[in-house]
Scaffold this active site. Structure first.
Site, PDB file in Angstrom:
ATOM      1  N   ASP A   1      46.417 -22.257  45.640  1.00 22.84           N
ATOM      2  CA  ASP A   1      46.681 -20.827  45.433  1.00 22.84           C
ATOM      3  C   ASP A   1      48.138 -20.610  45.015  1.00 22.84           C
ATOM      4  OD1 ASP A   1      44.042 -20.301  46.326  1.00 22.84           O
ATOM      5  OD2 ASP A   1      44.738 -20.533  48.389  1.00 22.84           O
TER       6      ASP A   1
ATOM      7  N   HIS B   1      42.141 -19.045  52.235  1.00 20.25           N
ATOM      8  CA  HIS B   1      41.801 -19.665  50.948  1.00 20.25           C
ATOM      9  C   HIS B   1      40.407 -19.263  50.490  1.00 20.25           C
ATOM     10  CE1 HIS B   1      41.729 -22.428  47.621  1.00 20.25           C
ATOM     11  NE2 HIS B   1      40.647 -23.027  48.096  1.00 20.25           N
TER      12      HIS B   1
END
Ligand code: LMR
Length: 340
Positions: A174, A201
């Site tokens: 990310d 996530h």
């Protein structure tokens, strides 16, 4: 921003391949013959800090090991299958264990849709790690990370070996996506675009803090589109692969980078970057795990940093993330309670 000064960020990108090893580290990959496991094994073979690489899978790990063992870096490589105590041999003496094992998404699926299959895979590998490498640093890649990390913690608790400082959900992809995507909007070099990403996530639990990037002034539709792309970047890959899986190469790079950060910290140079850990930040709201900037050191997650100053927009993103995260975490905890 405090922890991601430009020079530190650039160093982070370059460090792995230029380092001169000062210590010996055994790194184990569980699920080494899979889509993430193979490129991850290669990247770990290229990391001079890794001196022993142990690769495990239900099938194919000896072949992957033979293949990467020809890469001319100064480390041993061994590949194991379940028979002949393969998991034990993989794990014994490991300093770091990575779990990319499990099935990937297909178009239309969320990461949570993987839970029914991947939860038991991660639980069983965690049982092995609790027995054969209870002190190793455990890095979870297998999705849904928001639930699989709590699964590992519950298994470790049940075995009396849980050390919250040594368990990490890898959220580095990310962070990499945030750097890459913001650089595409700004026409800049992603290596020079640090963006902290907090929360978890998956989907709305992925919260990029653009106000703490170099482009705090991004507003309106540009900001919204960028945040959405970072939150749902994984879906772009799932869609493009059209049934053949999800991100493997970029995920391998992300996990290799986080491993390098950890090894660098173990060698005495603390590194601070986002990761999903057992966190005090929102425990009073029943959220046991949260990703934020974490300073890594010889003990593992040594300092868990607060989120810093947020804009009202970001506060809204964090609230949305917390609602999903709480459910994801509870699901993992409940799974182990009901399926020990
Ligand atoms: C990713 O972020 O790419 C991975 O978590 C894989 C996925 O399912 O999207």
């Amino acid at each position: 921003m405090v922890f991601t000064a430009r020079s530190a960020f650039i160093q982070l990108q370059r460090r792995a391949f230029s380092s001169t090893a000062t210590s010996a580290y055994k790194v184990a990959v569980l699920g080494a013959a899979g889509g993430i496991g193979q490129p991850l094994s290669l990247l770990l073979k290229l990391n001079q800090k890794v001196t022993d690489l142990a690769l495990y899978d239900l099938r194919g790990a000896p072949g992957v090991a033979a293949d990467v063992s020809h890469v001319p870096t100064n480390s041993t490589v061994a590949g194991y299958l379940p028979d002949n105590d393969g998991l034990k041999k993989t794990l014994e003496g490991a300093d770091v264990v990575l779990i990319p094992a499990g099935i990937p998404r297909k178009p239309g699926m969320t990461r949570d849709d993987l839970f029914n299959t991947n939860a038991s895979i991660v639980r069983d590998l965690a049982k092995g790690a609790a027995e054969y490498a209870p002190n190793a640093f455990m890095l979870i890649i297998a999705n849904p990370v928001n639930s699989t990390v709590p699964i590992v913690s519950e298994v470790y608790k049940s075995k009396g070996v849980y050390n919250p400082k040594r368990l990490f959900g890898v959220t580095t992809l990310d962070v990499l996506r945030a750097s890459r995507f913001i650089s595409q909007v700004q026409g800049t070099n992603p290596v020079e675009e640090p963006v902290p990403v907090v929360g978890g996530h998956s989907g709305v639990t992925i919260v990029p803090l653009l106000s703490q990037s170099k482009h705090a002034s991004i507003e309106g539709e540009t900001r919204d589109a960028l945040v959405n792309r970072i939150q749902f970047g994984g879906d772009e890959v799932v869609k493009a692969k059209d049934g053949a899986g999800s991100a493997t190469l970029s995920m391998a790079q992300a996990a290799a980078r986080f491993t390098d950060s950890l090894l660098t910290s173990l060698e005495g140079t603390p590194v601070t970057e986002p990761t999903f850990v057992d966190s005090p930040l929102f425990k009073d709201e029943g959220i046991e795990f949260f990703a934020s900037q974490v300073t890594l050191g010889p003990e593992g997650a040594e300092v868990i940093h607060p989120l810093g100053k947020l804009t009202p927009y970001e506060e809204g993103l964090v609230e949305a993330a917390k609602a999903d995260l709480k459910k994801n975490i509870e699901k993992g905890i409940k799974f182990v309670a009901e399926n020990p």
